[in-house]
Design a protein around this motif. Structure first.
Motif, mmCIF file in Angstrom:
data_model
loop_
_atom_site.group_PDB
_atom_site.id
_atom_site.type_symbol
_atom_site.label_atom_id
_atom_site.label_comp_id
_atom_site.label_asym_id
_atom_site.label_seq_id
_atom_site.Cartn_x
_atom_site.Cartn_y
_atom_site.Cartn_z
ATOM 1 N N ARG A 147 2.043 11.712 9.642
ATOM 2 C CA ARG A 147 1.258 11.495 8.814
ATOM 3 C C ARG A 147 1.852 12.801 7.476
ATOM 4 O O ARG A 147 2.264 12.426 6.333
ATOM 5 N N SER A 148 2.249 14.065 8.607
ATOM 6 C CA SER A 148 2.356 15.145 7.662
ATOM 7 C C SER A 148 3.365 15.361 6.805
ATOM 8 O O SER A 148 3.634 16.457 6.340
ATOM 9 N N ARG A 149 4.400 15.159 8.088
ATOM 10 C CA ARG A 149 5.667 14.932 8.100
ATOM 11 C C ARG A 149 6.923 16.480 6.823
ATOM 12 O O ARG A 149 7.171 16.639 6.760
ATOM 13 N N ASP A 150 6.112 17.532 8.524
ATOM 14 C CA ASP A 150 6.341 18.761 7.821
ATOM 15 C C ASP A 150 6.669 18.975 9.269
ATOM 16 O O ASP A 150 6.696 19.261 10.676
ATOM 17 N N LEU A 151 8.266 19.460 9.301
ATOM 18 C CA LEU A 151 9.361 19.569 10.200
ATOM 19 C C LEU A 151 9.515 21.302 10.350
ATOM 20 O O LEU A 151 9.160 21.520 12.031
ATOM 21 N N ASP A 184 1.216 -1.239 0.131
ATOM 22 C CA ASP A 184 -0.297 0.013 0.237
ATOM 23 C C ASP A 184 0.794 1.152 0.313
ATOM 24 O O ASP A 184 0.975 2.395 -1.025
ATOM 25 N N ALA A 185 2.212 0.924 0.434
ATOM 26 C CA ALA A 185 3.275 2.456 0.798
ATOM 27 C C ALA A 185 3.888 2.575 -0.574
ATOM 28 O O ALA A 185 4.749 3.881 -1.384
ATOM 29 N N HIS A 200 -0.758 9.053 -2.134
ATOM 30 C CA HIS A 200 -1.218 9.092 -0.372
ATOM 31 C C HIS A 200 -2.328 7.905 0.331
ATOM 32 O O HIS A 200 -2.771 8.283 1.528
ATOM 33 N N TYR A 201 -2.808 7.052 -0.540
ATOM 34 C CA TYR A 201 -2.799 6.271 0.483
ATOM 35 C C TYR A 201 -2.539 5.395 1.291
ATOM 36 O O TYR A 201 -3.905 5.901 2.555
ATOM 37 N N SER A 202 -1.114 5.266 2.199
ATOM 38 C CA SER A 202 -1.062 4.695 3.148
ATOM 39 C C SER A 202 -0.989 6.026 4.165
ATOM 40 O O SER A 202 -1.182 5.010 5.428
ATOM 41 N N ASP A 203 -0.817 7.262 3.839
ATOM 42 C CA ASP A 203 -1.256 7.985 5.087
ATOM 43 C C ASP A 203 -3.334 8.582 5.526
ATOM 44 O O ASP A 203 -2.921 7.774 6.411
ATOM 45 N N LEU A 220 -4.877 6.177 4.407
ATOM 46 C CA LEU A 220 -5.287 4.339 5.304
ATOM 47 C C LEU A 220 -5.214 4.587 6.835
ATOM 48 O O LEU A 220 -6.200 4.483 7.611
ATOM 49 N N GLN A 221 -3.778 5.257 7.682
ATOM 50 C CA GLN A 221 -3.625 5.374 8.672
ATOM 51 C C GLN A 221 -5.055 6.523 9.080
ATOM 52 O O GLN A 221 -5.606 5.830 10.617
ATOM 53 N N ALA A 222 -5.104 7.319 8.814
ATOM 54 C CA ALA A 222 -6.492 8.457 9.075
ATOM 55 C C ALA A 222 -7.482 7.959 9.451
ATOM 56 O O ALA A 222 -8.314 8.203 10.106
ATOM 57 N N PHE A 223 -7.639 6.433 8.198
ATOM 58 C CA PHE A 223 -8.983 6.181 8.448
ATOM 59 C C PHE A 223 -9.022 5.219 8.980
ATOM 60 O O PHE A 223 -10.386 5.135 10.274
ATOM 61 N N GLN A 224 -8.060 4.306 9.353
ATOM 62 C CA GLN A 224 -8.159 3.197 11.215
ATOM 63 C C GLN A 224 -8.378 4.294 12.158
ATOM 64 O O GLN A 224 -8.817 3.537 13.029
ATOM 65 N N ASN A 225 -7.349 5.534 12.248
ATOM 66 C CA ASN A 225 -8.229 6.657 13.619
ATOM 67 C C ASN A 225 -9.295 6.749 12.964
ATOM 68 O O ASN A 225 -10.094 6.335 14.391
ATOM 69 N N ALA A 226 -10.195 6.690 12.548
ATOM 70 C CA ALA A 226 -11.356 6.871 12.739
ATOM 71 C C ALA A 226 -12.346 6.011 13.029
ATOM 72 O O ALA A 226 -13.193 6.344 13.675
ATOM 73 N N LEU A 227 -11.938 4.851 12.559
ATOM 74 C CA LEU A 227 -12.275 3.682 12.686
ATOM 75 C C LEU A 227 -11.934 3.466 14.328
ATOM 76 O O LEU A 227 -13.169 2.749 15.204
ATOM 77 N N LEU A 228 -11.035 3.562 15.287
ATOM 78 C CA LEU A 228 -10.974 3.357 16.426
ATOM 79 C C LEU A 228 -11.605 4.009 17.290
ATOM 80 O O LEU A 228 -11.827 3.709 18.666
ATOM 81 N N ARG A 229 -11.814 5.194 16.939
ATOM 82 C CA ARG A 229 -12.004 6.597 17.891
ATOM 83 C C ARG A 229 -14.165 5.598 17.688
ATOM 84 O O ARG A 229 -14.385 6.210 18.643
#
Lengths: 423, 349
Positions: B311-315, A101-102, A386-389, A391-400
């Motif tokens: 995710r944003s990798r913004d230094l 995915d990355a 941007h898929y992998s990033d 996806l992480q945000a989407f997973q966090n949404a489900l975790l909430r």
């Protein structure tokens, strides 16, 4: 007096000297452990690649190129390590494993990686895997390792308790669609108290996302998460959480791992590489089996690549090793070791693959089942950089939603603003 | 520097002697009979010059390693971080456009920043407070005549030397929401479970426990060292005046170790506002360990990391957050300083 003064001075001198030495040595090269012309290569992997035996085999055959493996627990840890060291410009292994995915994000940073294109390897991999490792300029940056065709793993003993069929052929008929899968789940949780239907909300989300053609991004690579398909998917999944089908455990968390030993759930989506994970977590638990079915058609979850960073001091040797270990013969051995399903065309109709069974999964013919599952795959989702990033945000949404700290609507809004901050 | 060591006895002894003696010794070295002219200094020999430089420079040389190191690893990063915070600066893409204070605005506009600020202060209060009190009591107990004293004193430091990874495994097992040891015990007692990884306050308690477990013993040893320096006759006279153990502790021990107390409070404030490893390890929920899916226990230092390497990798935003944290710590340190100054005066040293 004199003595102590001299001593004090010497001490001060010594301290200053020691300090400057420490500073100097800290700045120095961390040493290339080259001894007598032998090249030392490192390969960084995560989870279970099944490479232990293969690396031993290579080392025995190549005394001049010795390979060491560095293993990390999850892809997310590996990703963090990768980006930090890419930014630092040093510290990466000679060969780095990248989660499928990355790979688009890695291709966007092609400059930092060696071009591994080799005409001799044309046609080695399934088309979608070869394309996934190739950048827009036609350079092959990554050699594909495995693919992730998914079946459904289930606990036959718990199915029995719920009055559901236990035979894997019968079970396979239960799940033609996701709706059917969730419906059986509702029956199950009513009959067997305290046991959830599936292992983790995030896992089901992954499985479903991998059947969507444009999950997070449009064909031109722009982010588009407010599309009806994703919204419907989110709603379906969160509604099953509310119905008690999910363990509400985060995938890979301590509770998730413990649930394997505590009859926490009855089913989970099972790409080939997950078989090794289940076997490890559920050691001593009897009743696991693998059904030759997947809701909503086939699906591919994961499957990785090997890349050679430009940081490597031995790119030629690294490339040679990567080509060797991703050859069909080797990947078949990895499959035998950890169930990582090969992505190499030649391996797919190999007799040893098709006849492979897995004792832990009630002697299921895992080779044949996963081959069938690979053939059932019709959709390859578009995954941009941007898929992998996302996806992480989407997973966090489900975790909430899982932990109840936000309602599905609130959580979706946070997800949108998270995605906003990516661009 | 080696020439200093060879310097003759008379001069070398002046290295740390007060100015008055230095003048006297110079006069002694002057030519006898020839009255020194006060307007012109006598020509000094090479040795004498060296000796004077030694007197003037040596102290600075001796303390210079610290300041040089501080310049390299303390001051430079501080200034450079400020520089980075004014640019659009990606982890991989590197330096971009100059954008002034935009990064600061973005960070302050982010609701997560304020969540992290509240979390940080809450975890700080839950850790540093109990830590200092428990450490004081422990040190007080260790300062008494115990059997196998060294064993007790050594074992109090054990948590400090345990590898963080092992700590993570232990506390992961203790604070599991569903299958954790503590929740199992609570269940067994017929009490409800605690949602360690969901409830914001519960997560802070869990993290503070990890922090306290690691640092209490360490602080206790510092206190113990200070307590051992308290003259024993004070206790004897206190006992003669009829003071019990507790009264002795409050009226003799505490006032006597005040400077150490202030030191520990200030260092634990600085450390407490920068808690990073424990909350990060505690998050086995989100894939990126960012402090809970709803940022229930994200601290400010974690947020620096999340901006820069998440995710944003913004230094740029990461640097801006680092500076904001720096300013917050300065405020806390000032408040601390004023409070402790008062405290110190109140005791009438």
């Amino acid at each position: 007096m004199q003595q102590t003064h001299r001593l004090r001075r010497l001490l001060a001198l010594g301290t200053a000297g020691a300090l400057s030495l420490a500073v100097l040595s800290a700045c120095g090269d961390d040493g290339d452990d080259e001894a007598g012309g032998t090249v030392q290569l490192t390969i960084a992997t995560f989870n279970e690649f099944g490479y232990e035996g293969l690396i031993e085999e290579w080392n025995a055959e190549h005394p001049d190129i010795q390979v060491k493996q560095k293993k990390l627990g999850t892809w997310d840890e590996a990703k963090e390590n990768l980006y930090t060291k890419l930014a630092a410009g040093s510290g990466l292994s000679d060969i780095e494993a990248i989660e499928g995915d990355a790979m688009p994000a890695i291709l966007a940073e092609s400059d930092a990686f060696e071009d591994l294109t080799d005409p001799e390897l044309d046609g080695r991999w399934l088309d979608f895997k070869a394309e996934g490792g190739t950048n827009s300029e036609g350079q092959m940056i990554g050699y594909a390792t495995d693919a992730g065709p998914e079946g459904i793993c289930y606990r036959a003993d718990l199915f029995k308790k719920a009055g559901l069929p236990t035979d894997r052929d019968e079970v396979a008929k239960l799940f033609p669609t996701w709706d059917a899968y969730f419906e059986v789940g509702e029956q199950f949780v009513k009959k067997v108290k305290g046991v959830a239907w599936y292992d983790a909300t995030g896992g089901i989300a992954q499985a479903m996302l991998n059947q969507v053609e444009y999950p997070f991004e449009k064909e031109d690579g722009t982010i588009d998460v407010e599309n009806p398909e994703l919204e419907a998917l989110y709603e379906t999944i969160t509604s099953t959480v509310e119905k008690g089908l999910s363990t509400r455990n985060a995938q890979w968390s301590d509770d998730w791992v413990a649930a394997f030993q505590n009859d926490g759930f009855a089913t989970m989506p099972c790409p080939g590489w997950m078989l090794g994970v289940i076997e490890g977590n559920a050691e001593g638990v009897k009743g696991w089996d693998l059904a030759d079915a997947f809701p909503g058609g086939g699906g591919n979850w994961g499957g990785s690549y090997l890349v050679v960073p430009k940081q490597s001091k031995h790119p030629e040797e690294a490339k040679e090793f990567a080509a060797w270990i991703t050859a069909p013969e080797q990947q078949l051995k990895a499959f035998a070791a950890k169930g990582t399903f090969p992505s190499q065309v030649e391996a797919l109709d190999d007799e040893t693959l098709l006849s492979a069974t897995n004792e832990f999964f009630n002697n299921a013919p895992v080779g044949e089942i996963l081959s069938n599952r690979a053939k059932a795959i019709t959709v390859q989702p578009y995954k941009g950089q941007h898929y992998s990033d996302i996806l992480q945000a989407f997973q966090n949404a489900l975790l909430r939603v899982d932990d109840g700290s936000a309602s599905p609507e609130e959580s979706w809004k946070t997800f949108l603003s998270d995605v906003e901050s990516l661009a | 520097m080696t020439s200093d060591v060879d310097a003759p006895t008379g001069e070398s002894a002046t290295a740390d002697s007060p100015a008055g003696r230095r003048v006297r010794s110079r006069r002694r070295n002057g030519q006898p009979g020839d009255r020194p002219r006060l307007t012109r200094r006598p020509r000094l020999t090479r040795r004498q010059r060296l000796s004077r430089w030694d007197v003037k420079l040596s102290p600075y040389l001796y303390i210079s390693p610290f300041f040089l190191l501080f310049l390299v690893v303390g001051m430079f990063p501080l200034v450079y971080t400020a520089y980075v915070s004014l640019f659009d600066w990606g982890l991989l893409s590197g330096k971009g456009e100059f954008i002034g204070l935009d990064n600061y605005r973005d960070v302050l506009d982010d609701p997560v920043f304020f969540k992290a600020l509240v979390n940080t202060i809450s975890i700080f209060l839950l850790s540093s407070g109990p830590q200092v009190v428990i450490a004081l009591v422990l040190a007080g107990l260790l300062d008494t005549r115990l059997r196998a004293r060294t064993l007790w004193r050594m074992s109090i430091l054990l948590p400090f030397v345990v590898a963080p990874v092992a700590v993570a495994i232990i506390f992961g097992n203790l604070f599991g929401d569903e299958y954790g040891l503590i929740n199992n015990a609570l269940e067994g007692l017929g009490l409800g479970q605690v949602d360690w990884h969901t409830n914001r306050f519960a997560s802070h308690v869990a993290i503070a426990t990890m922090v306290n477990w690691r640092w209490t013993g360490y602080n206790a040893l510092i206190f113990l060292a200070a307590m051992q320096a308290v003259p024993r006759d004070l206790y004897e006279s206190a006992a003669m005046d009829g003071a019990g153990r507790v009264r002795q502790f409050v009226s003799v021990t505490l006032p006597m170790i005040r400077p150490t107390l202030i030191f520990v409070i200030i260092t634990s404030t600085i450390g407490g506002l920068q808690i990073f490893a424990e909350p990060r390890i505690f998050d086995d929920i989100t894939a990126t360990r960012e402090g809970g899916p709803n940022h229930q226990w994200t601290t400010l230092t974690m947020q620096i990391y999340n901006y820069g390497w998440g995710r944003s990798r913004d230094l740029g935003e990461a640097s801006a957050t680092a500076w904001l944290l720096f300013l917050i710590i300065v405020v806390f340190a000032l408040a601390n300083f004023l409070a402790t100054k008062r405290f110190a005066k109140g005791g009438g040293r």
